[in-house]
Design a protein around this motif. Structure first.
Motif, PDB file in Angstrom:
ATOM      1  N   VAL A 215     -13.118  23.658  33.638  1.00 19.90           N
ATOM      2  CA  VAL A 215     -12.160  23.639  32.527  1.00 19.90           C
ATOM      3  C   VAL A 215     -12.018  25.034  31.934  1.00 19.90           C
ATOM      4  O   VAL A 215     -10.898  25.520  31.699  1.00 19.90           O
ATOM      5  CB  VAL A 215     -12.617  22.643  31.437  1.00 19.90           C
ATOM      6  N   LEU A 216     -13.124  25.710  31.702  1.00 18.94           N
ATOM      7  CA  LEU A 216     -13.078  27.037  31.100  1.00 18.94           C
ATOM      8  C   LEU A 216     -12.403  28.044  32.026  1.00 18.94           C
ATOM      9  O   LEU A 216     -11.572  28.854  31.583  1.00 18.94           O
ATOM     10  CB  LEU A 216     -14.489  27.514  30.749  1.00 18.94           C
ATOM     11  N   LEU A 217     -12.741  27.999  33.310  1.00 21.04           N
ATOM     12  CA  LEU A 217     -12.159  28.950  34.247  1.00 21.04           C
ATOM     13  C   LEU A 217     -10.652  28.731  34.378  1.00 21.04           C
ATOM     14  O   LEU A 217      -9.876  29.681  34.458  1.00 21.04           O
ATOM     15  CB  LEU A 217     -12.833  28.827  35.612  1.00 21.04           C
ATOM     16  N   ARG A 218     -10.232  27.468  34.378  1.00 21.92           N
ATOM     17  CA  ARG A 218      -8.806  27.159  34.462  1.00 21.92           C
ATOM     18  C   ARG A 218      -8.073  27.622  33.200  1.00 21.92           C
ATOM     19  O   ARG A 218      -6.975  28.167  33.277  1.00 21.92           O
ATOM     20  CB  ARG A 218      -8.637  25.656  34.667  1.00 21.92           C
ATOM     21  N   ALA A 219      -8.701  27.414  32.043  1.00 23.58           N
ATOM     22  CA  ALA A 219      -8.099  27.873  30.787  1.00 23.58           C
ATOM     23  C   ALA A 219      -8.002  29.393  30.759  1.00 23.58           C
ATOM     24  O   ALA A 219      -6.989  29.961  30.330  1.00 23.58           O
ATOM     25  CB  ALA A 219      -8.920  27.366  29.608  1.00 23.58           C
ATOM     26  N   LEU A 220      -9.055  30.063  31.225  1.00 22.53           N
ATOM     27  CA  LEU A 220      -9.037  31.528  31.267  1.00 22.53           C
ATOM     28  C   LEU A 220      -7.916  32.047  32.159  1.00 22.53           C
ATOM     29  O   LEU A 220      -7.311  33.083  31.876  1.00 22.53           O
ATOM     30  CB  LEU A 220     -10.387  32.064  31.779  1.00 22.53           C
ATOM     31  N   TYR A 221      -7.633  31.321  33.232  1.00 26.49           N
ATOM     32  CA  TYR A 221      -6.544  31.730  34.120  1.00 26.49           C
ATOM     33  C   TYR A 221      -5.225  31.760  33.363  1.00 26.49           C
ATOM     34  O   TYR A 221      -4.463  32.722  33.436  1.00 26.49           O
ATOM     35  CB  TYR A 221      -6.455  30.774  35.316  1.00 26.49           C
ATOM     36  N   GLY A 222      -4.939  30.690  32.613  1.00 24.80           N
ATOM     37  CA  GLY A 222      -3.706  30.643  31.839  1.00 24.80           C
ATOM     38  C   GLY A 222      -3.634  31.751  30.809  1.00 24.80           C
ATOM     39  O   GLY A 222      -2.591  32.398  30.637  1.00 24.80           O
ATOM     40  N   VAL A 223      -4.735  31.991  30.114  1.00 20.00           N
ATOM     41  CA  VAL A 223      -4.790  33.058  29.110  1.00 20.00           C
ATOM     42  C   VAL A 223      -4.538  34.419  29.755  1.00 20.00           C
ATOM     43  O   VAL A 223      -3.794  35.259  29.226  1.00 20.00           O
ATOM     44  CB  VAL A 223      -6.148  33.064  28.386  1.00 20.00           C
ATOM     45  N   ASN A 224      -5.142  34.639  30.917  1.00 18.52           N
ATOM     46  CA  ASN A 224      -5.003  35.929  31.587  1.00 18.52           C
ATOM     47  C   ASN A 224      -3.587  36.169  32.085  1.00 18.52           C
ATOM     48  O   ASN A 224      -3.078  37.294  32.030  1.00 18.52           O
ATOM     49  CB  ASN A 224      -5.984  36.014  32.750  1.00 18.52           C
ATOM     50  N   VAL A 225      -2.926  35.115  32.582  1.00 19.48           N
ATOM     51  CA  VAL A 225      -1.539  35.259  33.027  1.00 19.48           C
ATOM     52  C   VAL A 225      -0.650  35.662  31.855  1.00 19.48           C
ATOM     53  O   VAL A 225       0.139  36.606  31.940  1.00 19.48           O
ATOM     54  CB  VAL A 225      -1.023  33.949  33.667  1.00 19.48           C
ATOM     55  N   LYS A 226      -0.775  34.948  30.751  1.00 18.74           N
ATOM     56  CA  LYS A 226       0.044  35.249  29.574  1.00 18.74           C
ATOM     57  C   LYS A 226      -0.258  36.649  29.035  1.00 18.74           C
ATOM     58  O   LYS A 226       0.651  37.409  28.695  1.00 18.74           O
ATOM     59  CB  LYS A 226      -0.202  34.200  28.490  1.00 18.74           C
ATOM     60  N   THR A 227      -1.549  36.985  28.967  1.00 20.14           N
ATOM     61  CA  THR A 227      -1.948  38.297  28.444  1.00 20.14           C
ATOM     62  C   THR A 227      -1.420  39.426  29.318  1.00 20.14           C
ATOM     63  O   THR A 227      -0.861  40.410  28.814  1.00 20.14           O
ATOM     64  CB  THR A 227      -3.484  38.387  28.356  1.00 20.14           C
ATOM     65  N   LEU A 228      -1.602  39.290  30.628  1.00 20.71           N
ATOM     66  CA  LEU A 228      -1.128  40.325  31.542  1.00 20.71           C
ATOM     67  C   LEU A 228       0.376  40.542  31.414  1.00 20.71           C
ATOM     68  O   LEU A 228       0.854  41.675  31.360  1.00 20.71           O
ATOM     69  CB  LEU A 228      -1.461  39.934  32.983  1.00 20.71           C
ATOM     70  N   TYR A 229       1.115  39.441  31.353  1.00 19.57           N
ATOM     71  CA  TYR A 229       2.566  39.590  31.340  1.00 19.57           C
ATOM     72  C   TYR A 229       3.066  40.197  30.029  1.00 19.57           C
ATOM     73  O   TYR A 229       3.853  41.159  30.047  1.00 19.57           O
ATOM     74  CB  TYR A 229       3.268  38.252  31.578  1.00 19.57           C
ATOM     75  N   ILE A 230       2.633  39.671  28.908  1.00 23.65           N
ATOM     76  CA  ILE A 230       3.131  40.190  27.626  1.00 23.65           C
ATOM     77  C   ILE A 230       2.733  41.646  27.433  1.00 23.65           C
ATOM     78  O   ILE A 230       3.542  42.467  26.976  1.00 23.65           O
ATOM     79  CB  ILE A 230       2.626  39.321  26.462  1.00 23.65           C
ATOM     80  N   THR A 231       1.510  41.998  27.804  1.00 27.45           N
ATOM     81  CA  THR A 231       1.114  43.401  27.663  1.00 27.45           C
ATOM     82  C   THR A 231       1.884  44.294  28.627  1.00 27.45           C
ATOM     83  O   THR A 231       2.162  45.460  28.317  1.00 27.45           O
ATOM     84  CB  THR A 231      -0.400  43.574  27.879  1.00 27.45           C
ATOM     85  N   SER A 232       2.264  43.771  29.789  1.00 24.76           N
ATOM     86  CA  SER A 232       3.073  44.575  30.714  1.00 24.76           C
ATOM     87  C   SER A 232       4.474  44.792  30.158  1.00 24.76           C
ATOM     88  O   SER A 232       5.075  45.851  30.365  1.00 24.76           O
ATOM     89  CB  SER A 232       3.138  43.913  32.099  1.00 24.76           C
TER      90      SER A 232
END
Length: 357
Positions: free
Chosen positions: A197-214
């Motif tokens: 659950v945590l790893l899957r949630a982290l994946y979603g957070v990382n996708v959003k973070t990477l894109y918005i910061t880019s």
């Protein structure tokens, strides 16, 4: 601002999806029965937060300073939610959690670097607003010669065209590389339900973070090479937030691409409007026309822009504090584990040092 060049899509994981085993066709098939509600709530909120960044009727709302403020606030909210999820999971302090702390520490450190770069650029842009306010105050002085007035307006243009942030692309690329490294160093033992659950949630957070910061990096640097196009693996087609993310990404990337192709003064629409006002004022001064109307309109635009930049800076600062707080909380748990294993209370001087990690 340079024209956009042809760049291949920035694939999130070129070596395959490290979370593939977490996304079977039946998404919750390998998750223990008491965990799906936590995961579902988290992913529902992630989807809603992404959808809120998609303009309902007006595509022109994208890449305004107000939109950037909302995007940064949304990212801050998402990083708060991952901490809430960790609390809800009640993960034991174990070797597995050590690994998650390692993942988040690496990602958050790079996010802090990006936030610092964004804050510096916002300060530079606000300094430009101060220069323009000074130029406008001189124009309101009837004794100010035409040459001096034009010189002040030109100093603003030169400042706005000066060196912008340049290191974000390297940081973003290193973030992707660090995530690949984490994939290859995943523990050999099977993940628990909570771990999945945590790893899957982290994946979603990382996708959003990477894109918005880019997006912020592309806007602030004036370079399309910093803009990501993140692909979502087939295994995630049924994940709630995936469709909303792809819709947001397609819309925003199109707006940025159009802005670069048009060779506009800047990608930020509010700033483009101010630059247009400066052009009109510049012409009026050269022609000896009445500048009062132009000055008043431009003063109002500059004041509003300054206030909006301040709001983006405030949200960026909030994200910094959120990430630092999350890092401290995770390290605190790890530190507690070490104290329990050693059966001692570690010296205060070491405890102080750990909060600076």
């Amino acid at each position: 601002m340079s024209r956009i060049k042809d760049h291949p899509p920035r694939v999130f994981f070129r070596c395959g999806n490290p979370f593939k085993n977490l996304f079977p066709k039946n998404n919750n098939a390998r998750i223990s029965p008491n965990l799906p509600s936590l995961l579902n709530n988290f992913e529902t909120n992630l989807m809603l937060s992404i959808r809120e960044l998609i303009p309902k009727n007006d595509g022109n709302a994208i890449l305004t300073v107000s939109w950037m403020k909302e995007a940064m606030a949304s990212l801050c909210k998402t990083h708060r939610s991952i901490r809430t999820l960790v609390s809800g999971l009640e993960l034991p302090v174990s070797d597995l959690e050590d690994y998650f702390i390692y993942i988040y520490s690496g990602i958050s450190l790079k996010l802090l670097e990006l936030c610092n770069s964004f804050t510096s650029e916002l300060d530079r842009l606000n300094h430009g607003n101060l220069l323009l306010k000074f130029a406008l105050s001189k124009l309101e002085t009837s004794s100010c010669p035409e040459e001096i007035s034009l010189l002040h307006l030109e100093s603003w243009r030169q400042h706005m065209a000066s060196k912008k942030i340049q290191n974000c692309g390297a940081i973003l690329s290193s973030l992707v590389e660090s995530l690949k490294h984490h994939h290859h160093s995943l523990p050999k033992k099977k993940l628990s339900g909570k771990g999945r659950v945590l790893l899957r949630a982290l994946y979603g957070v990382n996708v959003k973070t990477l894109y918005i910061t880019s997006v912020f990096a592309a806007v602030f640097s004036g370079s399309s090479s910093n803009l990501f196009y993140l692909t979502i693996p087939k295994e995630m087609e049924e994940v709630q937030w995936a469709q909303a993310f792809m819709e947001l990404q397609s819309m925003v990337n199109l707006e940025i691409k159009t802005a670069f192709l048009s060779d506009r003064f800047t990608v930020i629409k509010d700033l483009e409007a101010v630059e247009s006002g400066v052009k009109k004022l510049h012409i009026a001064v050269q022609e000896g026309s009445d500048t009062n109307v132009f000055v008043e309109v431009l003063k109002k635009s500059v004041m509003e822009l300054s206030e909006r930049f301040d709001l983006v800076s405030k949200e960026t600062g909030s994200l910094l504090k959120t990430v630092i707080s999350a890092r401290d909380a995770l390290v605190e748990r790890l530190w507690t584990k070490y104290e329990e294993e050693l059966g001692v209370t570690l010296p205060m001087i070491i405890s102080v040092k750990k909060t600076c990690l």
